[in-house]
Design a protein around this motif. Structure first.
Motif, mmCIF file in Angstrom:
data_model
loop_
_atom_site.group_PDB
_atom_site.id
_atom_site.type_symbol
_atom_site.label_atom_id
_atom_site.label_comp_id
_atom_site.label_asym_id
_atom_site.label_seq_id
_atom_site.Cartn_x
_atom_site.Cartn_y
_atom_site.Cartn_z
ATOM 1 N N GLU A 156 0.828 -1.203 0.000
ATOM 2 C CA GLU A 156 0.000 0.000 0.000
ATOM 3 C C GLU A 156 0.866 1.258 0.000
ATOM 4 O OE1 GLU A 156 -3.214 -0.050 -0.561
ATOM 5 O OE2 GLU A 156 -2.930 -2.227 -0.705
ATOM 6 N N VAL A 157 1.962 1.253 0.776
ATOM 7 C CA VAL A 157 2.866 2.400 0.775
ATOM 8 C C VAL A 157 3.479 2.590 -0.614
ATOM 9 C CG1 VAL A 157 5.003 3.348 1.721
ATOM 10 C CG2 VAL A 157 3.371 2.201 3.233
ATOM 11 N N ASN A 158 3.896 1.481 -1.228
ATOM 12 C CA ASN A 158 4.474 1.543 -2.565
ATOM 13 C C ASN A 158 3.485 2.118 -3.571
ATOM 14 O OD1 ASN A 158 6.694 -1.400 -2.689
ATOM 15 N ND2 ASN A 158 6.636 0.348 -1.322
ATOM 16 N N LYS A 159 2.262 1.632 -3.558
ATOM 17 C CA LYS A 159 1.266 2.094 -4.522
ATOM 18 C C LYS A 159 0.966 3.576 -4.356
ATOM 19 C CE LYS A 159 -1.059 -2.341 -5.283
ATOM 20 N NZ LYS A 159 -2.311 -3.138 -5.097
ATOM 21 N N LEU A 160 0.930 4.053 -3.104
ATOM 22 C CA LEU A 160 0.692 5.475 -2.872
ATOM 23 C C LEU A 160 1.806 6.343 -3.447
ATOM 24 C CD1 LEU A 160 -0.712 5.425 0.778
ATOM 25 C CD2 LEU A 160 -1.956 6.049 -1.293
ATOM 26 N N GLN A 161 3.005 5.762 -3.575
ATOM 27 C CA GLN A 161 4.137 6.494 -4.148
ATOM 28 C C GLN A 161 4.321 6.195 -5.633
ATOM 29 O OE1 GLN A 161 5.651 8.792 -2.387
ATOM 30 N NE2 GLN A 161 4.366 8.255 -0.620
ATOM 31 N N GLY A 162 3.381 5.457 -6.228
ATOM 32 C CA GLY A 162 3.450 5.164 -7.650
ATOM 33 C C GLY A 162 4.423 4.069 -8.021
ATOM 34 N N VAL A 163 4.786 3.206 -7.062
ATOM 35 C CA VAL A 163 5.734 2.128 -7.306
ATOM 36 C C VAL A 163 4.976 0.824 -7.507
ATOM 37 C CG1 VAL A 163 7.583 0.744 -6.261
ATOM 38 C CG2 VAL A 163 7.608 3.232 -6.063
ATOM 39 N N ASP A 164 5.372 0.070 -8.518
ATOM 40 C CA ASP A 164 4.692 -1.166 -8.900
ATOM 41 C C ASP A 164 5.046 -2.292 -7.922
ATOM 42 O OD1 ASP A 164 3.397 -3.224 -10.155
ATOM 43 O OD2 ASP A 164 4.561 -3.155 -12.005
ATOM 44 N N SER A 165 4.113 -2.652 -7.057
ATOM 45 C CA SER A 165 4.268 -3.759 -6.111
ATOM 46 C C SER A 165 2.899 -4.367 -5.844
ATOM 47 C CB SER A 165 4.879 -3.290 -4.781
ATOM 48 O OG SER A 165 6.209 -2.855 -4.935
ATOM 49 N N GLU A 166 2.888 -5.673 -5.606
ATOM 50 C CA GLU A 166 1.646 -6.343 -5.254
ATOM 51 C C GLU A 166 1.950 -7.606 -4.466
ATOM 52 O OE1 GLU A 166 -0.510 -8.311 -8.415
ATOM 53 O OE2 GLU A 166 1.247 -8.232 -9.735
ATOM 54 N N VAL A 167 0.977 -8.033 -3.664
ATOM 55 C CA VAL A 167 1.096 -9.296 -2.942
ATOM 56 C C VAL A 167 0.471 -10.394 -3.790
ATOM 57 C CG1 VAL A 167 0.396 -10.592 -0.888
ATOM 58 C CG2 VAL A 167 1.086 -8.198 -0.683
ATOM 59 N N ILE A 168 1.223 -11.468 -4.004
ATOM 60 C CA ILE A 168 0.739 -12.583 -4.815
ATOM 61 C C ILE A 168 0.762 -13.866 -3.997
ATOM 62 C CG2 ILE A 168 1.478 -11.512 -6.975
ATOM 63 C CD1 ILE A 168 3.912 -13.325 -6.967
ATOM 64 N N GLY A 169 -0.008 -14.869 -4.451
ATOM 65 C CA GLY A 169 -0.123 -16.136 -3.738
ATOM 66 C C GLY A 169 0.831 -17.198 -4.245
ATOM 67 N N PRO A 170 0.829 -18.368 -3.610
ATOM 68 C CA PRO A 170 1.757 -19.442 -3.974
ATOM 69 C C PRO A 170 1.650 -19.895 -5.425
ATOM 70 C CG PRO A 170 0.772 -19.876 -1.832
ATOM 71 C CD PRO A 170 0.040 -18.698 -2.398
ATOM 72 N N ASP A 171 0.435 -19.909 -5.982
ATOM 73 C CA ASP A 171 0.291 -20.352 -7.373
ATOM 74 C C ASP A 171 1.040 -19.438 -8.325
ATOM 75 O OD1 ASP A 171 -1.250 -22.434 -6.498
ATOM 76 O OD2 ASP A 171 -3.171 -21.467 -6.965
ATOM 77 N N ARG A 172 0.875 -18.136 -8.155
ATOM 78 C CA ARG A 172 1.579 -17.178 -9.011
ATOM 79 C C ARG A 172 3.093 -17.244 -8.772
ATOM 80 N NH1 ARG A 172 1.047 -11.759 -10.827
ATOM 81 N NH2 ARG A 172 2.613 -11.566 -12.485
ATOM 82 N N ILE A 173 3.470 -17.432 -7.523
ATOM 83 C CA ILE A 173 4.904 -17.552 -7.207
ATOM 84 C C ILE A 173 5.497 -18.747 -7.939
ATOM 85 C CG2 ILE A 173 6.573 -17.987 -5.359
ATOM 86 C CD1 ILE A 173 4.575 -16.576 -3.461
ATOM 87 N N GLY A 174 4.774 -19.863 -7.948
ATOM 88 C CA GLY A 174 5.247 -21.057 -8.637
ATOM 89 C C GLY A 174 5.388 -20.850 -10.133
ATOM 90 N N GLU A 175 4.531 -20.022 -10.710
ATOM 91 C CA GLU A 175 4.655 -19.724 -12.138
ATOM 92 C C GLU A 175 5.894 -18.893 -12.426
ATOM 93 O OE1 GLU A 175 1.072 -17.747 -13.154
ATOM 94 O OE2 GLU A 175 -0.206 -19.517 -12.880
ATOM 95 N N LEU A 176 6.205 -17.948 -11.532
ATOM 96 C CA LEU A 176 7.365 -17.089 -11.738
ATOM 97 C C LEU A 176 8.675 -17.826 -11.473
ATOM 98 C CD1 LEU A 176 6.058 -13.827 -10.014
ATOM 99 C CD2 LEU A 176 6.497 -14.133 -12.453
#
Length: 436
Positions: A156-176
């Motif tokens: 949330e702090v990152n997004k307020l400053q215009g920085v690209d960040s998000e919380v992702i789950g295990p499935d997406r982590i496994g894809e990356l």
């Protein structure tokens, strides 16, 4: 090599010189030099040590060289000297793992490091030198509910400053990162991660060499094997300094050292709230590229990335004791290997080739100390802990403006030395304790 300032002109030797004064080479020139192994011009020049400079920067790493470069390029200051007691890039700039990111915890930290990422994105063009910046993404893993809450907070702090960040789950982590064990049966199950796409890695020595070459092209004198033995202060202001090669008169001195910053500042009568700790890292044999993102686990105190040559670079948090030692330890090797295998068991057959250590200056709030000091003309850019290389470009830009204008720019106003006396700490431990 591409140029960044208009059309390059070729001189009689087949070398191309750009309007910025930096040299490039034609294909035939590169081939000829490669076959002959001779005739390469020096990337930066050697100079006689003058007895007077307009500004002297102590520390020939990325921070010192970047400050000199921006002072000369953006503010027109001439007669600048960079003093390095060993060789350029021999300190913290040559002993780090060069991971870049801006997903910090405080608004001040996020804005600051995001500006550095922006500068890194254009640095190769600005310096006419390939710094090998690879924005491959950065994953900070969460293994428990408390870590996951911190990740959401940072997002949330990152997004307020215009920085690209998000919380992702295990499935997406496994894809990356398919090699990560994202199952629920592990000792430290992965519940989620803070995903930061702009993060990545850079070639640390290329950044240092690029800034050194750029500073030299703008007239900066780079003096290697030049150790500062004392700083002269009279009536509350800097008058000059002493070195193993003689005295220098100057009204401006910047301490841009790492590992020894408190000792250098002490020479000017300025005490720093800094403790120095060793930080160890290791590298494996090269293998086929398979790890596209940087992976960090705060719970396990480990991070891993893969270089363009195929090596895996491992690191951890700083050693638990203050020291100036840069010797590696078997305890670190055993611990890091075990934690990496808990994350990626398939790596068990890889061989560890070497390990090394550097020195990290830690402040009480895990944020740097930047700007003027009670001694007029004496400036500091220190206390970077394990994250100084990320901030090289923005620190150089901001400190150059601070020296030229006589006051800190807004982007570093929160990092002044006086914050410790006033109780205005910038608490970055939640995003910087692991270091990467």
């Amino acid at each position: 090599m591409s140029t960044s300032h208009g059309t390059a002109r070729t001189n009689g030797n087949g070398h191309a010189r750009t309007r910025s004064g930096l040299r490039g080479y034609s294909a035939w020139s590169l081939l000829r030099h490669g076959l002959s192994r001779s005739g390469w011009p020096r990337a930066w020049r050697e100079h006689e040590l003058r007895d007077r400079y307009d500004a002297v920067i102590i520390g020939g790493g990325v921070h010192g060289l970047a400050t000199a470069y921006y002072l000369a390029r953006d503010h027109g200051m001439r007669h600048i000297a960079v003093l390095e007691r060993a060789y350029v890039g021999s300190g913290g700039s040559g002993r780090n793992t060069a991971i870049l990111r801006s997903n910090y915890l405080t608004p001040e930290g996020v804005r600051f490091y995001d500006r550095s990422i922006q500068l890194y994105e254009h640095l190769a063009a600005d310096l006419n030198f390939n710094v090998m910046f690879s924005q491959r993404g950065h994953l900070t893993l969460a293994h428990n509910d408390a870590s996951l809450r911190t990740m959401r907070w940072r997002t949330e702090v990152n997004k307020l400053q215009g920085v690209d960040s998000e919380v992702i789950g295990p499935d997406r982590i496994g894809e990356l990162v398919p090699y990560l064990d994202t199952s629920a049966e592990t000792r430290y199950p992965i519940l989620g991660a803070l995903y930061h796409p702009p993060g990545g890695i850079v070639r640390h020595d290329a950044v240092v060499w690029g800034y050194a070459r750029g500073a030299d092209a703008h007239g900066v004198h780079i003096h290697q094997q030049t150790e500062v033995t004392g700083i002269d202060v009279e009536h509350g202001r800097v008058r000059g300094l002493r070195t193993n090669r003689g005295r220098i008169a100057t009204p401006v001195v910047l301490n841009a050292t790492a590992g020894w910053s408190s000792l250098v500042s002490h020479q000017a009568g300025v005490e720093m709230p800094v403790q120095t700790f060793p930080l160890q890292a290791a590298v494996t044999e090269p293998v086929r590229p398979f790890l596209d993102t940087v992976v960090v686990s705060g719970t396990l105190h480990v991070y891993v990335s893969q270089t363009d040559r195929g090596e895996l670079v491992f690191g951890a948090s700083v050693d638990p004791f203050a020291s100036y030692s840069i010797r590696g330890s078997l305890e670190f090797t055993e611990g890091i290997a075990g934690h990496v295998l808990e994350l990626m068991p398939a790596l068990h057959r890889m061989r560890l080739l070497r390990q090394w250590a550097g020195l990290c200056d830690m402040t009480p709030d895990y944020s740097p100390i930047m700007g003027p000091t009670p001694v007029e003309g004496f400036y500091v850019d220190v206390g970077w802990g394990t994250y100084g290389f990320k901030a090289g470009p923005v620190s150089g830009e901001a400190m150059a403006a601070c020296i030229a204008d006589g006051k800190p720019p807004e982007i570093i106003s929160a990092f002044g030395l006086d914050r410790f006396a006033d109780g205005r700490l910038v608490g970055e431990k939640g995003a910087a304790a692991v270091g990467h």
